[in-house]
Design an enzyme around this catalytic site. Structure first.
Site, PDB file in Angstrom:
ATOM      1  N   HIS A  12       0.828  -1.210   0.000  1.00 14.01           N
ATOM      2  CA  HIS A  12       0.000   0.000   0.000  1.00 14.01           C
ATOM      3  C   HIS A  12       0.867   1.268   0.000  1.00 14.01           C
ATOM      4  O   HIS A  12       0.590   2.229   0.712  1.00 14.01           O
ATOM      5  CB  HIS A  12      -0.995  -0.006   1.168  1.00 14.01           C
ATOM      6  N   HIS A  59      -1.659   5.112   9.734  1.00 14.02           N
ATOM      7  CA  HIS A  59      -0.391   5.848   9.768  1.00 14.02           C
ATOM      8  C   HIS A  59      -0.586   7.173  10.503  1.00 14.02           C
ATOM      9  O   HIS A  59      -0.423   8.250   9.937  1.00 14.02           O
ATOM     10  CB  HIS A  59       0.137   6.068   8.356  1.00 14.02           C
ATOM     11  N   HIS A 193      10.854  -3.427   3.167  1.00  6.54           N
ATOM     12  CA  HIS A 193      11.245  -2.024   3.059  1.00  6.54           C
ATOM     13  C   HIS A 193      11.566  -1.470   4.440  1.00  6.54           C
ATOM     14  O   HIS A 193      11.045  -1.928   5.455  1.00  6.54           O
ATOM     15  CB  HIS A 193      10.179  -1.164   2.379  1.00  6.54           C
ATOM     16  N   GLU A 240       4.858  -5.274   8.483  1.00  8.46           N
ATOM     17  CA  GLU A 240       3.481  -5.198   7.987  1.00  8.46           C
ATOM     18  C   GLU A 240       2.995  -6.524   7.404  1.00  8.46           C
ATOM     19  O   GLU A 240       1.783  -6.756   7.312  1.00  8.46           O
ATOM     20  CB  GLU A 240       3.377  -4.106   6.919  1.00  8.46           C
TER      21      GLU A 240
END
Length: 280
Positions: A12, A59, A193, A240
């Site tokens: 995402h 977030h 990441h 995640e």
């Protein structure tokens, strides 16, 4: 009765949404990313889900460091698009399904998963980017969406095993809902990441591809992955990936892989995407 007709995993990355919103999806850098979802858009157009339970992480838009629920279920009738600092994304508001969400909450809590029930929340790129990748740029989303926010930002996040078990409880809840609904479950985030520190920019394609293989063929092996392994192999934001296991737990043990896509890089992230259907 409601039934689960498929599961989707996808990254995402916020920059994907920005590229789409600013008309850059056809540029060489981004075209490879969006091309990987063309088959997916056709698949979901034919599948016609009534509701998507979309697993993502907030977030710092709906929640702050003052309140950090491990699992938070959106039970509202609609969810405004969050302003993440540069204005809300120009996408349709998200329409919920309060009746199914309330049923899920009751069923899952009685299965001893202590969900936080949220009746008012803004949704950010973690939820809207997957919808954009799967549906493009419609005037309104073609189905209702139930957000399920998972804390993967502040330690300790839930374990891979706990997320898989929540998926099992979610499956039971959906299947016991007394209305003929076609339901999909999305697990979002990842893949490898890291956005800060000495390892900023980390990508581990070998580990990512192995994770994709296990998602289809041996998901229970993924439940044994520790936080430390995910941090080491996929970076601080790679944690995640535990959210994907909620989707996988909601499906049967045996699934058919309809589509797989993997691409490096999109911004600073490895993009991973799966579509799975139950064999039965």
């Amino acid at each position: 009765m409601a039934r689960i007709i498929g599961g989707v995993t996808t990254s995402h990355v916020p920059a994907i949404g920005a590229a789409l919103d600013n008309g850059k999806s056809g540029e060489p850098y981004w075209k490879k990313v969006f091309d990987g979802y063309e088959r997916s858009k056709e698949w979901i157009r034919k599948a016609k889900p009534d509701v998507i339970v979309l697993v993502y992480n907030d977030h710092a838009c709906a929640f702050s460091l003052e309140v950090i629920p491990t699992f938070a279920l959106g039970c509202a009738a609609e969810f405004p698009i969050a302003d993440e600092g540069w204005g809300p994304r120009p996408v349709p508001k998200v329409v919920g399904h309060p009746e199914l969400a309330a049923h899920i909450a009751q069923s899952v809590i009685l299965e001893e998963f202590d969900l936080t029930i949220v009746n008012k929340m803004d949704v950010d790129h973690g939820l809207t980017v997957p919808l954009s990748l799967m549906f493009g740029q419609p005037k309104e989303w073609p189905c209702r969406v139930i957000p399920l926010a998972v804390n993967v930002v502040v330690y300790p996040p839930p374990t891979a095993r706990r997320c898989y078990k929540l998926g099992r409880a979610l499956r039971k809840a959906i299947r016991s809902y007394d209305e003929d609904l076609r339901v999909m479950v999305f697990g979002t985030g990842g893949m490898s990441h890291q956005v800060q520190g000495p390892r900023a920019g980390l990508i581990n394609s070998k580990y990512d591809r192995h994770f994709l293989d296990l998602m289809t063929r041996e998901p229970k092996a993924l439940t044994r992955i520790t936080h430390l392994e995910l941090l080491r192999e996929t970076g601080s934001e790679g944690i995640e990936l535990v959210m994907w296991l909620i989707m996988r737990g909601a499906l049967d043990d045996r699934v058919r892989e309809v589509h797989r896509f993997y691409h490096v890089p999109a911004s600073n992230t490895a993009v991973g995407h799966l579509i799975l259907e139950n064999v039965k």
